[in-house]
Design a protein around this motif. Structure first.
Motif, PDB file in Angstrom:
ATOM      1  N   ILE A  53       0.485 -10.069   7.102  1.00 32.50           N
ATOM      2  CA  ILE A  53       0.803  -8.772   6.515  1.00 32.50           C
ATOM      3  C   ILE A  53      -0.001  -8.549   5.244  1.00 32.50           C
ATOM      4  O   ILE A  53      -0.436  -7.428   4.954  1.00 32.50           O
ATOM      5  N   GLY A 109      -3.131  -6.434   4.804  1.00 30.49           N
ATOM      6  CA  GLY A 109      -3.136  -4.993   4.567  1.00 30.49           C
ATOM      7  C   GLY A 109      -2.991  -4.117   5.793  1.00 30.49           C
ATOM      8  O   GLY A 109      -3.503  -3.008   5.835  1.00 30.49           O
ATOM      9  N   PHE A 110      -2.268  -4.610   6.816  1.00 29.81           N
ATOM     10  CA  PHE A 110      -2.101  -3.772   8.004  1.00 29.81           C
ATOM     11  C   PHE A 110      -1.177  -2.598   7.727  1.00 29.81           C
ATOM     12  O   PHE A 110      -0.275  -2.666   6.894  1.00 29.81           O
ATOM     13  N   ASP A 111      -1.411  -1.514   8.480  1.00 30.37           N
ATOM     14  CA  ASP A 111      -0.642  -0.288   8.296  1.00 30.37           C
ATOM     15  C   ASP A 111       0.711  -0.448   8.997  1.00 30.37           C
ATOM     16  O   ASP A 111       0.782  -0.479  10.229  1.00 30.37           O
ATOM     17  N   ILE A 112       1.778  -0.522   8.219  1.00 32.85           N
ATOM     18  CA  ILE A 112       3.092  -0.804   8.807  1.00 32.85           C
ATOM     19  C   ILE A 112       3.533   0.305   9.746  1.00 32.85           C
ATOM     20  O   ILE A 112       4.397   0.107  10.612  1.00 32.85           O
ATOM     21  N   ARG A 113       2.924   1.503   9.596  1.00 35.50           N
ATOM     22  CA  ARG A 113       3.317   2.598  10.460  1.00 35.50           C
ATOM     23  C   ARG A 113       2.683   2.498  11.836  1.00 35.50           C
ATOM     24  O   ARG A 113       3.056   3.225  12.756  1.00 35.50           O
ATOM     25  N   MET A 165      10.329  -7.021   4.537  1.00 41.07           N
ATOM     26  CA  MET A 165       9.121  -6.389   5.069  1.00 41.07           C
ATOM     27  C   MET A 165       8.737  -7.026   6.396  1.00 41.07           C
ATOM     28  O   MET A 165       8.330  -6.339   7.342  1.00 41.07           O
ATOM     29  N   ALA A 177       3.841  -9.866  -2.680  1.00 42.99           N
ATOM     30  CA  ALA A 177       4.616  -8.635  -2.550  1.00 42.99           C
ATOM     31  C   ALA A 177       5.275  -8.510  -1.185  1.00 42.99           C
ATOM     32  O   ALA A 177       6.022  -7.566  -0.944  1.00 42.99           O
ATOM     33  N   VAL A 178       5.010  -9.460  -0.294  1.00 42.88           N
ATOM     34  CA  VAL A 178       5.613  -9.367   1.040  1.00 42.88           C
ATOM     35  C   VAL A 178       6.978 -10.038   1.023  1.00 42.88           C
ATOM     36  O   VAL A 178       7.089 -11.225   0.764  1.00 42.88           O
ATOM     37  N   ALA A 214      -1.230  -9.870  -2.820  1.00 41.29           N
ATOM     38  CA  ALA A 214      -0.625  -9.098  -1.748  1.00 41.29           C
ATOM     39  C   ALA A 214       0.478  -9.918  -1.085  1.00 41.29           C
ATOM     40  O   ALA A 214       1.539  -9.399  -0.759  1.00 41.29           O
ATOM     41  N   ARG A 223      -6.783 -11.787  -4.533  1.00 42.67           N
ATOM     42  CA  ARG A 223      -6.276 -10.535  -3.987  1.00 42.67           C
ATOM     43  C   ARG A 223      -5.262 -10.843  -2.887  1.00 42.67           C
ATOM     44  O   ARG A 223      -4.217 -10.223  -2.797  1.00 42.67           O
ATOM     45  N   THR A 241       9.487  -0.234   4.350  1.00 37.01           N
ATOM     46  CA  THR A 241      10.478  -1.287   4.565  1.00 37.01           C
ATOM     47  C   THR A 241      11.853  -0.848   4.071  1.00 37.01           C
ATOM     48  O   THR A 241      12.866  -1.051   4.748  1.00 37.01           O
ATOM     49  N   THR A 265      -1.577   0.208  -0.263  1.00 31.79           N
ATOM     50  CA  THR A 265      -1.018  -0.245   1.014  1.00 31.79           C
ATOM     51  C   THR A 265       0.288  -0.984   0.767  1.00 31.79           C
ATOM     52  O   THR A 265       1.281  -0.762   1.476  1.00 31.79           O
ATOM     53  N   LEU A 266       0.310  -1.852  -0.227  1.00 31.44           N
ATOM     54  CA  LEU A 266       1.528  -2.589  -0.533  1.00 31.44           C
ATOM     55  C   LEU A 266       2.644  -1.634  -0.925  1.00 31.44           C
ATOM     56  O   LEU A 266       3.797  -1.817  -0.542  1.00 31.44           O
ATOM     57  N   LEU A 268       6.732   3.699  16.965  1.00 27.53           N
ATOM     58  CA  LEU A 268       5.729   3.944  15.925  1.00 27.53           C
ATOM     59  C   LEU A 268       5.200   5.360  16.120  1.00 27.53           C
ATOM     60  O   LEU A 268       4.115   5.553  16.674  1.00 27.53           O
ATOM     61  N   ALA A 294      10.812  -5.616   9.022  1.00 25.86           N
ATOM     62  CA  ALA A 294      10.395  -4.263   9.404  1.00 25.86           C
ATOM     63  C   ALA A 294       9.188  -4.304  10.344  1.00 25.86           C
ATOM     64  O   ALA A 294       9.147  -3.600  11.356  1.00 25.86           O
ATOM     65  N   PHE A 295       8.202  -5.156  10.020  1.00 28.55           N
ATOM     66  CA  PHE A 295       7.011  -5.259  10.866  1.00 28.55           C
ATOM     67  C   PHE A 295       7.368  -5.788  12.244  1.00 28.55           C
ATOM     68  O   PHE A 295       6.716  -5.461  13.242  1.00 28.55           O
ATOM     69  N   PRO A 344       8.717 -10.111  -6.165  1.00 23.13           N
ATOM     70  CA  PRO A 344       7.543  -9.249  -5.964  1.00 23.13           C
ATOM     71  C   PRO A 344       7.453  -8.240  -7.101  1.00 23.13           C
ATOM     72  O   PRO A 344       8.449  -7.840  -7.653  1.00 23.13           O
ATOM     73  N   PHE A 391      13.231   1.627   6.474  1.00 23.71           N
ATOM     74  CA  PHE A 391      13.626   0.971   7.719  1.00 23.71           C
ATOM     75  C   PHE A 391      15.006   0.343   7.574  1.00 23.71           C
ATOM     76  O   PHE A 391      15.866   0.453   8.454  1.00 23.71           O
ATOM     77  N   GLU A 426      -8.024   0.656  10.482  1.00 21.28           N
ATOM     78  CA  GLU A 426      -8.217   1.726   9.505  1.00 21.28           C
ATOM     79  C   GLU A 426      -9.317   2.682   9.946  1.00 21.28           C
ATOM     80  O   GLU A 426      -9.196   3.891   9.825  1.00 21.28           O
TER      81      GLU A 426
END
Lengths: 349, 411
Positions: B165, B168-172, B396, B391-392, B388, B384, A327, A319-320, B406, B399-400, A260, A330, B127
């Protein structure tokens, strides 16, 4: 070996004293299928620059090459191999690759050893024989095609080989690579309606180097005063028969070969990328035409344009970034609790 | 007919015998087919199911409450039906939040654009309203219905999680879970409460199960129903039994949630609200939904620019005329033209879409140009997503999917 004749100068003296004179040697490279490639080979003292190399081999038939090992901001690597006289403008190349202005830099010394596995001063297309260089993109000067023969280092800078560029192509094909010939002096416009013409040559994967605190002394090739080795042929074959040598730094991730982008962990890099994108868009929107068209209002127009065009991309990127940071946090927390067994509390109640 | 009567009527309609249904279009979680040679009649569907049309006033209301432009899917009527969405908005206005629930059945590694649609919309809802989200990966369902091993379905769940993921979901504020990992505890207790309130006859009526079907199928529906109740997630919503749930989904999932809504008041919870989308048409035309088994019926998130260009140029069904002269004279048939339909899903600029429809419909613009624009738009989208997705990392995903609190999920 000493040079005959006195004085310096770019003019070469007689052909260098080499224990075995220039002659066509057909060797089998222990790469794939025992390729037969025709080339001539010269030994000489270690040379660190093209000028020095020219002193020894510049008189032989062939276009001397200069080879640049470059890196972009996302840790992707490139070899640009060009005729010594070709003008290479890194700023232009950077734009043509779609990296923005100033996206290309000379790669750091450690990368030479880690990625190309050659000593300083030995950048060469032949280094792609190493598995560690599988993600390095190669750009070849179109000018090579017009030469009878071209001169490159094999894998060290105490030798130069001369071969027709078709033989180079053969070699590259044998290691599963395409030959991408580029007009390196061209400077086409890059902008909204003109996508970067070399974008396809950007590697899909980045290479992350470990932080080497001590610059390994081994990377500095000790200058050899005398060329002794008789086994010229082994130089290429030796490296070639070790295709399984992996880059040491690729962590032992089982399957995931895609690294990544590190810009999602590095604030500086992240910010630079945002500024690069914004600045590229800004520059492409301010032209003679648009100045004439909007006059005083150009600032407002460009500002709106930037907002509109970049908002969603920047949101995705940020966001990424945030997901990556979370992460990391965590996993740190998980490690902390694993050692004290408190993590059992978090099971589904 | 008020909405409650419509719902009751719909449950009764479901008891039609298979023979009677043969003449009609078929829409259920496992099969979507229009009447012979035609397209899906969404008005009939809304009537039959008993849900409501999403009218423009609701869209305005959303814009006011969220202080931002409504998502393109709302503006273009992609999400077109709902149940109790106005109750959610009423509560939101009073300061009462809600949570989102959506999911995916991980049956293949290859996701196409049709799969992304509910996730893209849910990301916008998260969002815009700043609310938490649970995402269910029904790996057990796929194991039960398809020829997969348990291992394979769990692996697919994790792979699909990465594409999800990447939306673009908010991990928080997002909890992703797979049934094989999470079912148990309070979630299971709710499942059993639900199962006690649904008869065999009802599931046969709703889902068309037969005597020869294995009991795994019969016992699955409560699994998909349970996430509609906040107490299924004690690590998230402990003490918040009054929290409402909004479920964005494609309209073929309606039967599950009709059943859930029927049960909810009987176990003391709010009925989950629904906001439902059309089917994304296949490249070849609007006679059904995209199928993962025919690679040329869809654009996949792994398709390269070249592949996208080829698929659109070769397979996208065109409403244009056979010859240029005829086209200039009669214009394109926008009703069946796939490129225009796809653009209406993904081209954000309302003005440009209108202009394109006008020019193409009158014959001044040719199919090639419309397709070219579509290729640009889709390539950008897919690029796009790929970026993204790259990068996952597995970390990650961990974590999700971790059962974790939360904090600040409503802020």
């Amino acid at each position: 070996m000493r040079r005959r004749g006195g004085g310096k100068g770019t003019q070469t003296s007689d052909l260098p004293f080499v224990s075995h004179g220039p002659q066509p040697i057909v060797l089998s490279l222990g790469v794939v299928d025992e390729l037969q490639i025709e080339f001539s080979q010269y030994e000489h003292p270690v040379v660190m620059t093209v000028e020095d190399q020219a002193k020894y081999v510049g008189n032989s038939e062939g276009g001397l090459s200069k080879n640049l090992f470059l890196k972009d901001k996302k840790n992707r690597f490139y070899i640009v191999s060009a005729l010594a006289d070709t003008k290479v403008d890194l700023k232009v190349l950077s734009q043509r690759l779609g990296l923005g202005k100033g996206g290309l830099r000379m790669a750091p010394e450690e990368a030479l050893g880690e990625v190309l596995q050659v000593p300083l001063g030995s950048v060469t297309p032949f280094a792609l024989v190493n598995d560690s260089a599988r993600n390095v993109s190669l750009l070849l000067d179109q000018g090579f095609k017009g030469q009878e023969r071209c001169l490159f280092h094999p894998l060290s800078n105490d030798m130069t080989i001369s071969l027709n560029v078709c033989e180079l192509d053969k070699f590259l094909r044998s290691i599963g690579r395409d030959s991408s010939y580029v007009d390196l002096e061209a400077n086409p416009p890059v902008g909204k309606d003109n996508p970067p013409d070399l974008a396809a040559l950007v590697p899909s994967d980045s290479i992350v180097l470990p932080d080497l605190p001590e610059k390994a002394a081994s990377l500095q090739a000790p200058p050899k005063a005398h060329v002794v080795s008789n086994n010229k042929s082994t130089e290429i074959t030796a490296k070639a028969t070790e295709p399984s040598r992996k880059v040491k730094n690729v962590k032992d991730k089982p399957v995931n070969s895609v690294q990544p982008s590190s810009s999602f962990k590095d604030v500086g890099q992240f910010v630079e990328e945002i500024l690069d994108k914004t600045s590229a868009l800004l520059l492409s929107e301010i032209t003679e035409e648009t100045i004439k068209q909007h006059g005083q209002q150009l600032g407002v127009v460009v500002s709106n344009c930037i907002r509109e065009r970049l908002a969603s991309e920047l949101k995705t990127d940020t966001t990424l970034y945030m997901q990556t940071a979370y992460t990391e946090g965590f996993h740190v927390a998980r490690k902390m609790f694993q050692s004290t067994d408190i993590h059992h509390q978090f099971r589904c109640l | 007919m008020d909405s409650k009567a419509a719902e009751r009527g719909a449950s009764e309609n479901e008891k039609e015998t298979p023979q009677e249904q043969e003449q009609e279009q078929v829409v259920n979680p496992w099969e979507v087919a229009a009447k012979e040679g035609g397209k899906i009649d969404y008005d009939k569907l809304i009537d039959k199911f008993g849900c409501q049309r999403l009218d423009p006033s609701l869209i305005d209301r959303v814009e006011r409450l969220t202080s931002r432009r409504a998502h393109v899917f709302l503006r273009r009527g992609v999400f077109f039906a709902h149940r109790d969405f106005n109750d959610i908005l009423d509560a939101y206005e009073r300061g009462e939040k809600f949570y989102l629930y959506t999911g995916r059945g991980p049956s293949s590694e290859a996701l196409h654009l049709g799969h992304l649609i509910p996730f893209m919309f849910t990301q916008y809802l998260q969002e815009a309203f700043k609310v938490p989200l649970v995402i269910q990966l029904t790996d057990d369902e796929k194991f039960l219905w398809k020829n997969l091993t348990v291992e394979e379905s769990r692996r697919l769940a994790r792979e699909n999680a990465k594409d999800i993921i990447a939306c673009g979901f908010d991990i928080r504020r997002t909890f992703i879970f797979s049934d094989f990992d999470y079912v148990g505890g309070a979630f299971y207790r709710n499942m059993v409460e639900i199962s006690k309130r649904v008869t065999c006859n009802q599931v046969v009526g709703i889902f068309g199960f037969i005597g020869e079907d294995h009991i795994g199928k019969y016992s699955f529906p409560p699994v998909q129903a349970a996430p509609s109740f906040p107490s299924s997630f004690p690590h998230l919503f402990s003490g918040k039994d009054n929290l409402r749930c909004l479920i964005p989904c494609a309209i073929d999932q309606d039967p599950y949630f009709r059943m859930t809504r029927d049960v909810a008041p009987r176990i003391g919870y709010h009925k989950p609200a629904l906001i439902e989308s059309l089917f994304f048409p296949a490249l070849q035309g609007e006679t059904g939904k995209m199928s993962a088994s025919d690679p040329n019926s869809a654009i996949y998130v792994t398709d390269s620019e070249k592949v996208i260009k080829n698929k659109i140029n070769k397979y996208a069904f065109s409403g244009g005329q056979d010859s240029i002269e005829k086209h200039r004279q009669l214009g394109a048939n926008l009703e069946v033209d796939i490129p225009i339909k796809y653009l209406s899903f993904f081209l954000e600029d309302d003005a440009e879409l209108e202009h394109t429809k006008k020019e193409y419909g009158s014959g001044r613009m040719l199919t090639g140009e419309v397709k070219q624009r579509l290729i640009e738009v889709l390539t950008k989208l897919v690029e796009r997503h790929r970026r993204a997705r790259a990068a996952v990392t597995d970390e990650m995903v961990d974590a999700f999917m971790a059962v974790r609190p939360l904090p600040n999920m409503f802020n």
